[in-house]
Design a protein around this motif. Sequence first.
Motif, mmCIF file in Angstrom:
data_model
loop_
_atom_site.group_PDB
_atom_site.id
_atom_site.type_symbol
_atom_site.label_atom_id
_atom_site.label_comp_id
_atom_site.label_asym_id
_atom_site.label_seq_id
_atom_site.Cartn_x
_atom_site.Cartn_y
_atom_site.Cartn_z
ATOM 1 N N ARG A 121 4.509 1.564 8.077
ATOM 2 C CA ARG A 121 3.362 1.209 7.220
ATOM 3 C C ARG A 121 2.133 2.007 7.665
ATOM 4 O O ARG A 121 1.401 2.551 6.839
ATOM 5 N N LYS A 122 1.915 2.103 8.969
ATOM 6 C CA LYS A 122 0.785 2.887 9.501
ATOM 7 C C LYS A 122 0.995 4.371 9.249
ATOM 8 O O LYS A 122 0.039 5.091 8.962
ATOM 9 N N LEU A 123 2.236 4.848 9.372
ATOM 10 C CA LEU A 123 2.559 6.252 9.122
ATOM 11 C C LEU A 123 2.143 6.654 7.703
ATOM 12 O O LEU A 123 1.604 7.734 7.490
ATOM 13 N N PHE A 124 2.374 5.774 6.743
ATOM 14 C CA PHE A 124 2.000 6.024 5.354
ATOM 15 C C PHE A 124 0.519 5.700 5.091
ATOM 16 O O PHE A 124 -0.014 6.049 4.052
ATOM 17 N N GLY A 125 -0.105 4.982 6.026
ATOM 18 C CA GLY A 125 -1.501 4.595 5.841
ATOM 19 C C GLY A 125 -1.691 3.548 4.768
ATOM 20 O O GLY A 125 -2.712 3.532 4.080
ATOM 21 N N VAL A 126 -0.715 2.655 4.625
ATOM 22 C CA VAL A 126 -0.803 1.619 3.592
ATOM 23 C C VAL A 126 -1.947 0.666 3.954
ATOM 24 O O VAL A 126 -1.935 0.051 5.016
ATOM 25 N N PRO A 127 -2.940 0.566 3.064
ATOM 26 C CA PRO A 127 -4.095 -0.282 3.386
ATOM 27 C C PRO A 127 -3.789 -1.762 3.241
ATOM 28 O O PRO A 127 -2.884 -2.158 2.513
ATOM 29 N N LYS A 128 -4.577 -2.572 3.944
ATOM 30 C CA LYS A 128 -4.505 -4.024 3.794
ATOM 31 C C LYS A 128 -5.430 -4.427 2.660
ATOM 32 O O LYS A 128 -6.395 -3.735 2.350
ATOM 33 N N THR A 129 -5.135 -5.570 2.065
ATOM 34 C CA THR A 129 -6.001 -6.141 1.047
ATOM 35 C C THR A 129 -6.283 -7.576 1.440
ATOM 36 O O THR A 129 -5.367 -8.411 1.433
ATOM 37 N N MET A 130 -7.517 -7.851 1.820
ATOM 38 C CA MET A 130 -7.914 -9.203 2.229
ATOM 39 C C MET A 130 -6.937 -9.789 3.261
ATOM 40 O O MET A 130 -6.394 -10.863 3.059
ATOM 41 N N MET A 131 -6.694 -9.062 4.312
ATOM 42 C CA MET A 131 -5.852 -9.460 5.437
ATOM 43 C C MET A 131 -4.356 -9.392 5.142
ATOM 44 O O MET A 131 -3.547 -9.578 6.035
ATOM 45 N N LEU A 132 -3.944 -9.158 3.909
ATOM 46 C CA LEU A 132 -2.524 -9.071 3.574
ATOM 47 C C LEU A 132 -2.062 -7.622 3.652
ATOM 48 O O LEU A 132 -2.798 -6.717 3.278
ATOM 49 N N PRO A 133 -0.823 -7.408 4.110
ATOM 50 C CA PRO A 133 -0.282 -6.053 4.059
ATOM 51 C C PRO A 133 -0.264 -5.587 2.601
ATOM 52 O O PRO A 133 0.051 -6.366 1.699
ATOM 53 N N GLY A 134 -0.625 -4.347 2.364
ATOM 54 C CA GLY A 134 -0.731 -3.836 1.007
ATOM 55 C C GLY A 134 0.591 -3.672 0.281
ATOM 56 O O GLY A 134 1.663 -3.690 0.880
ATOM 57 N N ARG A 135 0.483 -3.512 -1.043
ATOM 58 C CA ARG A 135 1.628 -3.279 -1.918
ATOM 59 C C ARG A 135 1.423 -1.884 -2.517
ATOM 60 O O ARG A 135 0.598 -1.710 -3.413
ATOM 61 N N VAL A 136 2.139 -0.907 -1.978
ATOM 62 C CA VAL A 136 1.999 0.475 -2.423
ATOM 63 C C VAL A 136 3.383 1.084 -2.597
ATOM 64 O O VAL A 136 4.266 0.869 -1.769
ATOM 65 N N THR A 137 3.551 1.826 -3.682
ATOM 66 C CA THR A 137 4.811 2.514 -3.959
ATOM 67 C C THR A 137 4.581 4.014 -3.912
ATOM 68 O O THR A 137 3.595 4.515 -4.464
ATOM 69 N N TYR A 138 5.499 4.710 -3.239
ATOM 70 C CA TYR A 138 5.469 6.170 -3.138
ATOM 71 C C TYR A 138 6.747 6.733 -3.728
ATOM 72 O O TYR A 138 7.830 6.220 -3.463
ATOM 73 N N VAL A 139 6.628 7.801 -4.489
ATOM 74 C CA VAL A 139 7.791 8.531 -4.982
ATOM 75 C C VAL A 139 7.813 9.853 -4.227
ATOM 76 O O VAL A 139 6.833 10.608 -4.244
ATOM 77 N N LEU A 140 8.934 10.102 -3.541
ATOM 78 C CA LEU A 140 9.103 11.313 -2.729
ATOM 79 C C LEU A 140 10.140 12.222 -3.364
ATOM 80 O O LEU A 140 11.215 11.755 -3.757
ATOM 81 N N ASP A 141 9.832 13.506 -3.421
ATOM 82 C CA ASP A 141 10.851 14.447 -3.895
ATOM 83 C C ASP A 141 11.814 14.751 -2.750
ATOM 84 O O ASP A 141 11.657 14.220 -1.638
#
Length: 170
Positions: A121-141
Amino acid sequence: MKILKTMLITLSLFGLFSDASAQLKTGATVPDFSLQDQDNHTFRLSEALAKGPVVVYFYPKDDTPGCTKEACSFRDSFAAFTDAGAQVVGISSDDVASHKKFAEKHNLPFTLLADEKNEVRKLFGVPKTMMLPGRVTYVLDRKGTVVHQFNSMTQATQHVDEALAAIKKL
């Protein structure tokens, strides 16, 4: 204005807001990583990418309403992803046993990875939202380059639509 600035600084010190500037952006290359999946097998990103594009979605917690809705939406569209040659991978800080139970309960046909120390999660830099772990989707080639990302805590099912549209462009 001074009070607002002080409040924002205080909130950021307590981790209520996270700096999204560290988040991987479109065009960035994701470093290789490995984590345990719901069957306690080691998943390596480089091995998955050798087979085709990969959709990596980060979510807060197994079996919560929004996360279940998102996972079931990926499940319901799973054939469209596999028909396009893409793999779907969900990541949260839950452990292997929790992922196993979640996958079995909702018949999830894709990989769930246990990032208990939040290293990926840190490697991708996924941000937190109001203390909750974020919800982020990445599409990788196939090269591990981020070709699309979508960040939304509230639009759980839109993550699937965004990812499918990006996969179809590859």
